[in-house]
Design an enzyme around this catalytic site. Structure first.
Site, PDB file in Angstrom:
ATOM      1  N   ASP A  43      64.680 -25.283  43.111  1.00 43.46           N
ATOM      2  CA  ASP A  43      65.300 -24.356  42.164  1.00 43.46           C
ATOM      3  C   ASP A  43      64.204 -23.802  41.263  1.00 43.46           C
ATOM      4  O   ASP A  43      63.664 -24.513  40.410  1.00 43.46           O
ATOM      5  CB  ASP A  43      66.373 -25.079  41.347  1.00 43.46           C
ATOM      6  CG  ASP A  43      67.209 -24.133  40.487  1.00 43.46           C
ATOM      7  OD1 ASP A  43      66.742 -22.999  40.214  1.00 43.46           O
ATOM      8  OD2 ASP A  43      68.320 -24.517  40.081  1.00 43.46           O
ATOM      9  N   SER A  73      74.527 -22.802  36.660  1.00 39.58           N
ATOM     10  CA  SER A  73      73.772 -21.615  36.293  1.00 39.58           C
ATOM     11  C   SER A  73      74.300 -21.062  34.956  1.00 39.58           C
ATOM     12  O   SER A  73      74.333 -21.805  33.973  1.00 39.58           O
ATOM     13  CB  SER A  73      73.837 -20.587  37.423  1.00 39.58           C
ATOM     14  OG  SER A  73      72.851 -19.607  37.276  1.00 39.58           O
ATOM     15  N   HIS A 125      68.172 -22.833  44.126  1.00 41.87           N
ATOM     16  CA  HIS A 125      69.181 -22.670  43.084  1.00 41.87           C
ATOM     17  C   HIS A 125      70.587 -22.549  43.658  1.00 41.87           C
ATOM     18  O   HIS A 125      71.549 -23.072  43.101  1.00 41.87           O
ATOM     19  CB  HIS A 125      68.845 -21.443  42.244  1.00 41.87           C
ATOM     20  CG  HIS A 125      69.817 -21.195  41.119  1.00 41.87           C
ATOM     21  ND1 HIS A 125      70.025 -22.104  40.112  1.00 41.87           N
ATOM     22  CD2 HIS A 125      70.639 -20.134  40.861  1.00 41.87           C
ATOM     23  CE1 HIS A 125      70.936 -21.631  39.267  1.00 41.87           C
ATOM     24  NE2 HIS A 125      71.326 -20.446  39.708  1.00 41.87           N
TER      25      HIS A 125
END
Length: 350
Positions: A302, A147, A331
């Site tokens: 995601d 991320s 995610h």
């Protein structure tokens, strides 16, 4: 500052001073510090772990308070701290010991708040590079993160292409999509439009209901609708509240206890502006400049960092490998189910 701790599976958390720092915004502040966790043999190959949006330096943690990546990093784990020395920095602009909006401005003896310089992903990486130099580390075996952490890994490979042997990028794309920016905008507006925010001069996170809403909006994007349906099944705590509503309320309250709202806004903006192609003739041109092998990992469902974009990037780099993980977690897949993909990390790390 250098550390001379013996071989240990227990984390050692300290701060390292990197002196004055020149931000991409052209602002300079003095006395910058980065907090970090350092685990493993001091003479072992070094792996730098980069944390996500509301993460911190405690990737491993300890027995009483396991870190956010304790299942992936530790003795005998895929990122084995008996074989590697693992260092995780709290990012510049963060709120867990690194210099950021809650730090005291020496010129005013008050917190910087919104007077703190705007922070970019490249600023974060450059500050960590300076910190490693202070720690006497001249080369890395690998850099990894997911991320916001993955965004940092992208920049590590372009800013210092010969400094590491491998790059591992999880759940992150060469630039943030408009979809991701849209959700960040909702969160930022919820905070800034809260009357208790007071243009960044709030007296306590506890007052900020807008911060709760921002976190709720984020949580909806981190996991898939399939997982939500499986977990909550339209169950109700009371006649007027569903279990999923109670869950989101809890997450909203929890974020206020462990994260600063101004730091949250600074990091959201850094994510919005993340683009490896900025000043490099676009992301596809930038992708050709990597020297180290790159291993990318995407997760099914995601919403923020889709598989097709990560796969496309992996095909553009000189030496890339890609793996897609089947999961209902979306995610947040990078935080769980290590048994599905951890060995792939181990094999390519070794």
């Amino acid at each position: 500052m250098s550390l001379k701790n013996p071989i240990s599976s227990e984390p050692l958390t300290k701060t390292v001073e990197i002196g004055s720092f020149h931000f991409e915004s052209d602002q300079v502040i003095d006395g910058v510090e980065l907090a970090y966790e350092r685990v493993g043999p001091v003479d072992a190959p070094v792996v730098v772990v980069c944390h996500a949006l509301t993460g911190n330096q405690w990737a491993v943690g300890d027995k009483d308070s396991p870190g956010w990546w304790a299942g992936l990093v530790g003795p005998g784990a895929p990122l084995d701290t008996e074989k590697y020395q693992v260092i995780t920095f709290n990012v510049l602009g963060g709120c867990h010991g690194s210099t950021g909006p809650i730090s005291i401005n020496p010129e005013t003896n008050e917190p910087y708040r919104l007077d703190f310089p705007k922070v970019s992903i490249r600023d974060m990486v450059r500050s960590q590079y300076k910190a490693l130099q202070e720690l006497g580390i001249t080369h890395l075996h690998a850099v990894t993160g997911a991320s916001l952490g993955g965004m940092q890994v992208y920049e590590w490979g372009l800013l210092y292409p010969e400094f590491m042997d491998r790059l591992f990028i999880l759940a992150s794309t060469p630039h943030l999509s408009d979809y991701g920016i849209a959700f960040n905008h909702i969160g930022a507006r919820a905070i800034m439009d809260d009357p208790h925010y007071k243009e960044g001069n709030y007296s306590s996170n506890e007052e900020l209901r807008g911060f709760e809403i921002a976190r709720m909006a984020g949580m909806v994007t981190y996991r898939s609708h399939k997982l939500f349906d499986k977990r909550f099944e339209r169950g109700q705590q009371t006649q007027s509240q569903y279990n999923v509503q109670s869950y989101l309320n809890y997450q909203g309250e929890k974020i206020k206890e462990r994260f600063d709202a101004n730091s949250y806004l600074y990091l959201l903006e850094a994510m919005n502006n993340h683009d490896i192609g900025r000043g490099r003739n676009g992301w596809q041109e930038a992708a050709t400049r990597y020297k180290a092998p790159i291993y990318t990992l995407s997760f099914e469902h995601d919403l923020l960092y889709p598989d097709d974009f990560m796969r496309h990037f992996s095909e553009k780099v000189p030496n890339g490998r890609h793996k897609h993980v089947s999961t209902d977690f979306g995610h947040d897949g990078f935080l769980v189910e290590f048994e599905k993909w951890g060995e792939w990390i181990r094999e390519n790390l070794d």
